[in-house]
Scaffold this motif. Sequence first.
Motif, PDB file in Angstrom:
ATOM      1  N   PRO A   1      13.754  -0.068   6.283  1.00 37.07           N
ATOM      2  CA  PRO A   1      13.159   1.416   6.455  1.00 37.07           C
ATOM      3  C   PRO A   1      13.041   1.813   4.729  1.00 37.07           C
ATOM      4  O   PRO A   1      12.385   2.946   4.675  1.00 37.07           O
ATOM      5  CB  PRO A   1      14.189   2.246   7.079  1.00 37.07           C
ATOM      6  CG  PRO A   1      15.484   1.138   6.770  1.00 37.07           C
ATOM      7  CD  PRO A   1      15.069  -0.052   6.711  1.00 37.07           C
ATOM      8  N   THR A   2      13.424   1.293   3.826  1.00 36.82           N
ATOM      9  CA  THR A   2      13.844   1.899   2.525  1.00 36.82           C
ATOM     10  C   THR A   2      13.129   0.714   1.325  1.00 36.82           C
ATOM     11  O   THR A   2      13.388  -0.471   1.718  1.00 36.82           O
ATOM     12  CB  THR A   2      14.879   2.393   2.136  1.00 36.82           C
ATOM     13  OG1 THR A   2      15.889   1.251   2.057  1.00 36.82           O
ATOM     14  CG2 THR A   2      15.452   3.444   3.040  1.00 36.82           C
ATOM     15  N   THR A   3      12.745   1.281   0.333  1.00 36.61           N
ATOM     16  CA  THR A   3      12.210   0.423  -0.726  1.00 36.61           C
ATOM     17  C   THR A   3      13.813  -0.662  -1.200  1.00 36.61           C
ATOM     18  O   THR A   3      13.665  -1.676  -1.470  1.00 36.61           O
ATOM     19  CB  THR A   3      11.800   1.081  -1.956  1.00 36.61           C
ATOM     20  OG1 THR A   3      10.644   1.719  -1.411  1.00 36.61           O
ATOM     21  CG2 THR A   3      11.718   0.230  -3.205  1.00 36.61           C
TER      22      THR A   3
ATOM     23  N   VAL B   1      18.059   0.249  -6.991  1.00 38.31           N
ATOM     24  CA  VAL B   1      19.076   0.272  -5.990  1.00 38.31           C
ATOM     25  C   VAL B   1      20.264   0.859  -6.477  1.00 38.31           C
ATOM     26  O   VAL B   1      20.889   0.488  -7.138  1.00 38.31           O
ATOM     27  CB  VAL B   1      19.149  -1.172  -5.495  1.00 38.31           C
ATOM     28  CG1 VAL B   1      20.219  -0.955  -4.092  1.00 38.31           C
ATOM     29  CG2 VAL B   1      18.050  -1.696  -4.789  1.00 38.31           C
ATOM     30  N   SER B   2      20.681   2.087  -5.915  1.00 31.82           N
ATOM     31  CA  SER B   2      21.824   2.899  -5.994  1.00 31.82           C
ATOM     32  C   SER B   2      23.043   2.099  -5.651  1.00 31.82           C
ATOM     33  O   SER B   2      22.723   1.356  -4.639  1.00 31.82           O
ATOM     34  CB  SER B   2      21.710   4.102  -5.711  1.00 31.82           C
ATOM     35  OG  SER B   2      21.913   4.321  -4.461  1.00 31.82           O
ATOM     36  N   ASP B   3      24.248   2.356  -6.219  1.00 32.61           N
ATOM     37  CA  ASP B   3      25.550   1.858  -5.919  1.00 32.61           C
ATOM     38  C   ASP B   3      25.747   2.118  -4.210  1.00 32.61           C
ATOM     39  O   ASP B   3      26.144   1.509  -3.565  1.00 32.61           O
ATOM     40  CB  ASP B   3      26.883   2.352  -6.490  1.00 32.61           C
ATOM     41  CG  ASP B   3      26.740   1.643  -8.028  1.00 32.61           C
ATOM     42  OD1 ASP B   3      26.118   0.553  -8.217  1.00 32.61           O
ATOM     43  OD2 ASP B   3      27.391   2.089  -8.700  1.00 32.61           O
ATOM     44  N   GLU B   4      25.244   3.699  -3.986  1.00 36.18           N
ATOM     45  CA  GLU B   4      25.207   4.263  -2.682  1.00 36.18           C
ATOM     46  C   GLU B   4      24.727   3.251  -1.616  1.00 36.18           C
ATOM     47  O   GLU B   4      24.989   2.977  -0.496  1.00 36.18           O
ATOM     48  CB  GLU B   4      25.084   5.652  -2.752  1.00 36.18           C
ATOM     49  CG  GLU B   4      26.092   6.415  -3.387  1.00 36.18           C
ATOM     50  CD  GLU B   4      25.678   6.541  -5.077  1.00 36.18           C
ATOM     51  OE1 GLU B   4      26.809   6.949  -5.451  1.00 36.18           O
ATOM     52  OE2 GLU B   4      24.776   5.766  -5.361  1.00 36.18           O
ATOM     53  N   ASP B   5      23.281   3.094  -2.324  1.00 37.95           N
ATOM     54  CA  ASP B   5      22.376   2.238  -1.230  1.00 37.95           C
ATOM     55  C   ASP B   5      22.824   1.145  -0.908  1.00 37.95           C
ATOM     56  O   ASP B   5      22.820   0.526   0.221  1.00 37.95           O
ATOM     57  CB  ASP B   5      20.820   2.203  -1.890  1.00 37.95           C
ATOM     58  CG  ASP B   5      20.242   3.510  -1.871  1.00 37.95           C
ATOM     59  OD1 ASP B   5      20.464   4.321  -1.018  1.00 37.95           O
ATOM     60  OD2 ASP B   5      19.170   3.603  -2.437  1.00 37.95           O
ATOM     61  N   ARG B   6      23.402   0.315  -2.085  1.00 37.47           N
ATOM     62  CA  ARG B   6      23.999  -1.023  -1.861  1.00 37.47           C
ATOM     63  C   ARG B   6      24.967  -1.129  -0.743  1.00 37.47           C
ATOM     64  O   ARG B   6      25.152  -2.008  -0.059  1.00 37.47           O
ATOM     65  CB  ARG B   6      24.325  -1.716  -3.052  1.00 37.47           C
ATOM     66  CG  ARG B   6      24.746  -3.096  -2.926  1.00 37.47           C
ATOM     67  CD  ARG B   6      25.311  -3.839  -4.589  1.00 37.47           C
ATOM     68  NE  ARG B   6      24.102  -4.169  -5.126  1.00 37.47           N
ATOM     69  CZ  ARG B   6      23.328  -5.197  -5.090  1.00 37.47           C
ATOM     70  NH1 ARG B   6      23.783  -6.139  -3.853  1.00 37.47           N
ATOM     71  NH2 ARG B   6      22.174  -5.716  -5.712  1.00 37.47           N
ATOM     72  N   ALA B   7      25.949  -0.200  -0.997  1.00 37.58           N
ATOM     73  CA  ALA B   7      26.866  -0.103  -0.205  1.00 37.58           C
ATOM     74  C   ALA B   7      26.492   0.160   1.341  1.00 37.58           C
ATOM     75  O   ALA B   7      27.271  -0.343   2.111  1.00 37.58           O
ATOM     76  CB  ALA B   7      28.016   1.035  -0.452  1.00 37.58           C
ATOM     77  N   SER B   8      25.641   0.851   1.529  1.00 37.73           N
ATOM     78  CA  SER B   8      25.169   1.147   2.922  1.00 37.73           C
ATOM     79  C   SER B   8      24.539  -0.138   3.529  1.00 37.73           C
ATOM     80  O   SER B   8      24.285  -0.041   4.773  1.00 37.73           O
ATOM     81  CB  SER B   8      24.225   2.472   2.994  1.00 37.73           C
ATOM     82  OG  SER B   8      22.919   2.118   2.240  1.00 37.73           O
TER      83      SER B   8
ATOM     84  N   THR C   1       0.872  -1.135   0.067  1.00 34.55           N
ATOM     85  CA  THR C   1       0.101  -0.071  -0.236  1.00 34.55           C
ATOM     86  C   THR C   1       1.005   1.143   0.091  1.00 34.55           C
ATOM     87  O   THR C   1       0.495   2.190  -0.730  1.00 34.55           O
ATOM     88  CB  THR C   1      -0.991   0.167   1.188  1.00 34.55           C
ATOM     89  OG1 THR C   1      -1.643  -1.034   1.116  1.00 34.55           O
ATOM     90  CG2 THR C   1      -1.733   1.278   1.167  1.00 34.55           C
ATOM     91  N   ALA C   2       1.861   1.254   0.905  1.00 31.88           N
ATOM     92  CA  ALA C   2       2.638   2.558   1.069  1.00 31.88           C
ATOM     93  C   ALA C   2       3.863   2.281  -0.039  1.00 31.88           C
ATOM     94  O   ALA C   2       4.609   3.440   0.073  1.00 31.88           O
ATOM     95  CB  ALA C   2       3.265   2.609   2.387  1.00 31.88           C
ATOM     96  N   GLU C   3       4.128   1.579  -0.738  1.00 30.35           N
ATOM     97  CA  GLU C   3       5.024   1.511  -1.762  1.00 30.35           C
ATOM     98  C   GLU C   3       4.496   2.333  -3.243  1.00 30.35           C
ATOM     99  O   GLU C   3       3.734   1.991  -3.778  1.00 30.35           O
ATOM    100  CB  GLU C   3       5.408  -0.171  -2.306  1.00 30.35           C
ATOM    101  CG  GLU C   3       6.317  -0.049  -3.573  1.00 30.35           C
ATOM    102  CD  GLU C   3       7.624   0.622  -3.519  1.00 30.35           C
ATOM    103  OE1 GLU C   3       7.851   1.414  -4.247  1.00 30.35           O
ATOM    104  OE2 GLU C   3       8.211   0.361  -2.239  1.00 30.35           O
TER     105      GLU C   3
END
Length: 475
Positions: free
Chosen positions: A112-114, A174-181, A54-56
Amino acid sequence: MSQNSTPPVPPLAGLCSFDDARRTELPVEECVAWMKRHHYVLHRLHGVFTARLTAEPLYELKTAFSHHAYLCAEHVTALRKRVSELREPPLGLEAVPHRSLERCLDEVLAAPTTSALLLGLYEALVPALIDSLERYIATTNLLADAPSVRIARFCKLEMEDLQRFGAEAIAAVVSDEDRASLVDWLTYLRGLLADAGGLDGRDEPPASSDGSPRFSATPYVYDGTPKRDARFHDSYNAGVNPEAFLYDERFSPRDKVLMMYYKRLRELDVPEMMASILHETPGKPWKFYADMSRQLWDEARHSLLGEVGFVDLGLDWTRIPINFTWSLNLNTQLTPRERHAVLFFIEQGLMPRTGKRYEWEIGRQSEIPLAALIQDFDWADEVLHAQLGREWYVADFGDLKPAMEYGDRCWSQVLSHWRDYRDKGLTDHRNWWPDLYRAACEHWGVAPDPQALGFCETYEDKRADLKGIEVRSEE
């Protein structure tokens, strides 16, 4: 071939070799324990997909989560039946097989994030489930346990479909930064699976592990407020009443197809609402959740068919305001039971000749083959949904009449906020129909019908069933 020789037909019904049929590693008790692990993970995955759709905001993920929840529910149902066949009363299917496995699912639910959600689902849990299914097939006796093997094979096939979708979605989102985090968190998830002895529980767990919660340290809270991505603009707009156009005899079937495609695409609000019923209605028999998940996916599929309809006409649906206030208002103003009542009232109202059959007839009369096919399947689905409503909603009332009256009352108590949304500047309820109609006529190579072009009825004073709305305070 000599007269007395036997034709070389595959032995053992073609299921396996004699070596495979002599496997003895898995007696019934261990088969059941293993399948209960699969059941637990699929049951929880169903809950994650349902809770998060629903919230996606992203349309493609929202509809995919609807589909994946349905697939998981189907496999849960198959496993429940199979376990019940293997001398297993009581079934014990609701028991948590291992706390670390529970924590792993809790972590993904609370992502907490997609980006975190996608990685947890499609790079940790789904691959682990596929590996366990492969291992089960490679270990059990393929002849003695043939019914379980069939279930595992079908489940593996569809989980691989999920994994492929997930890989493409992750590459896009998913960005490279997101994956790294999130590298450490993914390692943590895999550590939880290892601590549980693997998803199947058959491996030796490590001597020590970090099982302390990360994202799940803050308990997950369901968000029932629908969210849409940037393509869904002016989502409070209720400046066009497609039902009023559809039932107006002045307009041609071809022109009405445009409104039907809009109605189909707008059905995205139904899975957004139904997910809230599933998540907020505990304690029902499993079949309730399985049946409702089927309907939820059907409604998402109808939305996708509406999108296909616009693509078929060469029209950009993102230029149209796709209203979301039905799911917004029901999710925020009604209880789960009241939402179900409204859903059934609407579904039942689609059964008379003026409902889904009428839309199918319009599709056929339009001479647009795709429109006829979409409405043909839409009609069939809605007949099923009305039957499901009788089983899971009407049964509480004992009779159809009071169930319908209650649904009508529940819908009537929902404030549409039509004027409120306008006065707050959330929308001006722009009439988007003339622009869409002109573009369609250009595609068809015809001049617009002046009467159709001038259509301007809104939802200000009418519901989607064309019943009047009582004007009440919206404070």
